[in-house]
Design an enzyme around this catalytic site. Structure first.
Site, short mmCIF file in Angstrom:
data_model
loop_
_atom_site.label_atom_id
_atom_site.label_comp_id
_atom_site.label_asym_id
_atom_site.label_seq_id
_atom_site.Cartn_x
_atom_site.Cartn_y
_atom_site.Cartn_z
N CYS A 135 33.50 40.23 38.97
CA CYS A 135 34.35 41.16 38.47
C CYS A 135 35.78 40.30 38.69
O CYS A 135 36.34 40.39 39.80
CB CYS A 135 34.16 42.39 39.05
SG CYS A 135 35.61 43.55 38.77
N CYS A 138 38.36 43.10 39.74
CA CYS A 138 38.19 43.42 40.90
C CYS A 138 38.94 42.57 42.11
O CYS A 138 39.40 42.58 42.99
CB CYS A 138 36.80 43.88 41.53
SG CYS A 138 36.03 44.63 40.18
N ASP A 139 38.42 41.07 41.97
CA ASP A 139 38.17 40.14 43.12
C ASP A 139 39.22 39.09 42.55
O ASP A 139 39.67 38.16 43.76
CB ASP A 139 36.77 39.53 43.21
CG ASP A 139 35.95 40.77 43.68
OD1 ASP A 139 36.27 41.52 44.22
OD2 ASP A 139 34.84 40.42 43.31
#
Ligand code: NAP
Length: 309
Positions: A135, A138-139
């Site tokens: 992701c 997200c990261d």
């Protein structure tokens, strides 16, 4: 605790599941959503959502999931944090065994979504969170100023690479063929992005110390191997529907997506497929929420038929 009975059980608390729950509850049905982690499903892992109408400045996916849950709750929908371990869908009422006990439902909505497909290389699981991620939204920020690689050739891979190119030192896109399957708008954006593409290449090995340090690639045309150093590997090779529990009961296609048409009805009376888990041409939040509303309409019809018998 044993044998709690509802008109509708919803498996999965993503946008499709909560929309279905909201519509069913507003039609007077008793509804329980069974969710194993947190409201929002996949959506909850997306930082900013700009393609769901009504939020002119975008909306955080986790926050939108919470709002959907609270909205459904206002109309009496219960949420149970429970992992479904077995589903008996051919009987009436239908029965779900979960980590929080058994639930009975006159109708069941399957809204379990899909998870990121893994590459299937050695040490992938242990390096998850230590360089290997699924992701970018997200990261990605954890890799600011670093060298990263993205695997895949679809819209997700190219979109991820473009996001990462904004703040990473170097981004390499690794694709197993010599042609991408991404949309025109992404292809145009790639042109002056500085992203390097390794065509006809697959990840053969993950190189690591405590964390990922690089990948060993194989050129599928020549068989030649080469190492690429990177601290982050973003895997974007598609998704796999979460349908293993329903195998042998609900009809699915070769990829494991539940076969249901626009009515969301599956082959089993009283069982509906909503959102990304359903065979469909476009998997988006809006298409999942639309499924939820449609399912409620057909469940209402179904329950009237069942009660009339
Ligand atoms: P996808 O379109 O199915 O693409 C998956 C990519 O991964 C393909 O290029 C495939 O290669 C490659 N791949 C699959 N298995 C692999 C493996 N084991 N090793 C290496 N490569 C592998 O999946 P997606 O990009 O996640 O997109 C899913 C859906 O969401 C699509 O309908 C997409 O259009 C949509 N989407 C839309 C947007 C947007 O419009 N904003 C953004 C993201 C996603 P091959 O090409 O060789 O098959």
């Amino acid at each position: 605790m044993e044998n709690r009975m509802y008109d509708v059980l919803v498996v999965g608390g993503g946008p499709g599941g909560y929309t279905a729950a909201l519509y069913c509850a507003r039609s007077g049905m008793s509804v329980a959503v069974l969710e194993k982690l947190a409201a929002g499903g996949q959506m909850a892992t997306t930082g900013e959502i700009d393609n769901y109408p009504g939020f002119e400045a975008g909306v955080d996916g986790f926050e939108l999931g919470q709002k959907m849950q609270q909205q459904a709750q206002r109309f009496g929908v219960e949420t149970h944090l429970a992992d479904v371990t077995a589903a008996h869908l051919t009987q009436f009422p239908k029965r779900l065994e979960t980590s929080a006990g058994a639930f009975l439902g006159r109708a069941v909505i399957l809204a379990t979504g899909a998870s990121a497909r893994e590459l299937g290389v050695a040490h992938e699981a242990e390096l998850r969170g230590r360089g290997v991620t699924y992701c970018a939204t997200c990261d990605g920020m954890m890799y600011r100023g670093k060298e990263v690689a993205v695997v895949g050739g679809g819209n997700s891979a190219v979109a991820d690479a473009l996001v990462l190119a904004k703040f990473c030192k170097k981004v390499t896109l690794i694709h197993r063929r010599d042609e991408l399957r991404a949309s025109k708008v992404y292809m145009e954006a790639l042109k002056n992005s500085g992203i390097e593409i390794r065509w006809n290449s697959v990840v053969k090995e993950l190189l690591f110390d405590q964390r990922l340090t690089g990948v060993r690639l194989t050129d599928v045309k020549t068989g030649r191997e080469s190492d690429l150093s990177c601290e982050g590997l973003f895997v974007a090779v598609g998704r796999v529907p979460d349908t293993a529990l329903f195998q042998g009961q609900v009809e699915m296609d070769n990829a494991g997506y539940l076969t249901a048409d626009e009515t969301t009805r599956t082959n089993l009376p009283g069982v509906y497929a909503v959102g990304d888990v359903r065979q469909k041409p476009l998997r988006q939040i809006v298409t999942a929420t639309a499924d939820g509303a449609v399912a409620s309409h057909f469940i209402e019809e179904y329950l009237m038929e069942v009660e009339g018998q």
